[in-house]
Motif scaffolding. Sequence first.
Motif, short mmCIF file in Angstrom:
data_model
loop_
_atom_site.label_atom_id
_atom_site.label_comp_id
_atom_site.label_asym_id
_atom_site.label_seq_id
_atom_site.Cartn_x
_atom_site.Cartn_y
_atom_site.Cartn_z
N TYR A 1 0.57 -1.14 -0.06
CA TYR A 1 -0.02 -0.17 -0.29
C TYR A 1 0.86 0.78 -0.06
N ARG A 2 2.55 1.26 0.49
CA ARG A 2 2.90 2.06 0.83
C ARG A 2 3.23 2.90 -1.20
N GLU A 3 3.15 1.99 -2.14
CA GLU A 3 3.33 2.27 -3.20
C GLU A 3 1.72 3.35 -3.78
N MET A 4 0.76 2.61 -3.36
CA MET A 4 0.00 3.61 -3.47
C MET A 4 0.10 4.65 -3.01
N PHE A 5 0.24 5.07 -1.81
CA PHE A 5 -0.07 6.29 -0.84
C PHE A 5 1.29 7.22 -1.49
N GLU A 6 2.91 6.52 -2.45
CA GLU A 6 3.25 7.47 -2.58
C GLU A 6 3.04 7.89 -3.70
N GLN A 7 2.23 6.88 -5.03
CA GLN A 7 1.66 7.40 -6.39
C GLN A 7 0.55 8.61 -5.80
N PHE A 8 -0.30 8.47 -4.73
CA PHE A 8 -0.90 9.72 -5.14
C PHE A 8 -0.68 10.68 -4.23
N GLN A 9 0.10 10.98 -3.01
CA GLN A 9 1.09 12.16 -2.74
C GLN A 9 0.08 12.16 -1.14
N SER A 10 -0.17 11.11 -0.69
CA SER A 10 -1.58 10.70 0.52
C SER A 10 -1.34 9.82 1.42
N ASN B 1 -11.28 4.87 20.45
CA ASN B 1 -10.64 4.83 18.85
C ASN B 1 -12.32 4.64 18.09
N GLU B 2 -12.26 5.44 16.83
CA GLU B 2 -12.94 5.98 16.59
C GLU B 2 -12.72 4.80 14.77
N ALA B 3 -14.43 5.22 14.81
CA ALA B 3 -13.98 4.51 13.54
C ALA B 3 -13.65 5.11 12.44
N PRO B 4 -13.10 5.13 11.19
CA PRO B 4 -13.28 6.25 9.79
C PRO B 4 -14.13 6.39 9.38
N SER B 5 -14.02 7.73 9.07
CA SER B 5 -15.03 8.43 8.57
C SER B 5 -15.66 8.01 7.23
N ILE B 6 -16.85 8.21 6.46
CA ILE B 6 -16.60 7.28 5.68
C ILE B 6 -15.91 8.13 4.74
N PHE B 7 -15.91 9.31 4.65
CA PHE B 7 -14.93 9.69 3.52
C PHE B 7 -14.29 9.55 3.05
N VAL B 8 -13.38 9.66 4.46
CA VAL B 8 -11.45 8.34 4.56
C VAL B 8 -11.70 6.70 4.01
N TYR B 9 -13.00 6.44 3.88
CA TYR B 9 -12.60 5.45 3.44
C TYR B 9 -12.70 5.07 2.19
N ASN B 10 -13.99 5.74 1.70
CA ASN B 10 -14.68 6.35 0.16
C ASN B 10 -13.26 7.01 -0.21
N HIS B 11 -12.57 7.67 0.01
CA HIS B 11 -10.84 7.56 -1.04
C HIS B 11 -10.34 6.86 -0.71
N PHE B 12 -10.17 6.41 0.24
CA PHE B 12 -8.90 4.94 0.52
C PHE B 12 -9.53 4.15 -1.36
N ARG B 13 -10.92 3.93 -1.36
CA ARG B 13 -11.25 2.97 -2.12
C ARG B 13 -10.99 3.07 -3.58
N ARG B 14 -10.99 4.61 -3.88
CA ARG B 14 -10.99 5.56 -4.94
C ARG B 14 -9.39 5.41 -5.51
N MET B 15 -8.37 5.26 -4.67
CA MET B 15 -7.34 5.63 -4.26
C MET B 15 -6.64 4.10 -4.60
N LEU B 16 -7.45 2.92 -4.36
CA LEU B 16 -7.24 1.18 -5.07
C LEU B 16 -7.46 1.03 -6.66
N ASN B 17 -9.07 1.82 -6.31
CA ASN B 17 -9.44 1.79 -7.98
C ASN B 17 -7.80 2.43 -9.18
N GLU B 18 -8.61 3.61 -8.98
CA GLU B 18 -6.95 4.49 -8.99
C GLU B 18 -5.18 3.57 -9.58
#
Length: 114
Positions: A1-10, A57-74
């Motif tokens: 997942y590191r490569e994905m985060f590096e690619q999207f600078q996120s 400990n809080e569950a991640p927001s739906i925005f964080v979750y959806n952003h993660f899914r979009r990054m996976l798809n891209e």
Amino acid sequence: YREMFEQFQSNPTTSVRTLVAMLLMKESFGWGDTQLFNESRFDIKVRYALCMNNAGNEAPSIFVYNHFRRMLNEFEKATGRNLVSETINKITTEGSPVFKVGENRLMLWARQVA
């Protein structure tokens, strides 16, 4: 997942393990997004499985979750690599408490989640 985060600078604001576990739970149990987030907020067993045992400990927001899914798809479109499938292949080794039931469906022996 590191490569994905590096690619999207996120950088994730939530543990990647938690986000991936949420993806796997959603698909394995056939939940929609609303049910996933309700379960991760209110069900003690699900919270325990997601390592959100403490009250703070809080569950991640739906925005964080959806952003993660979009990054996976891209990332998959750009590289041809499906990181979730790679993760499933790694965690479903012989002798593991997790194994494949179908193409992307998993079965987890309920050792800790009773």
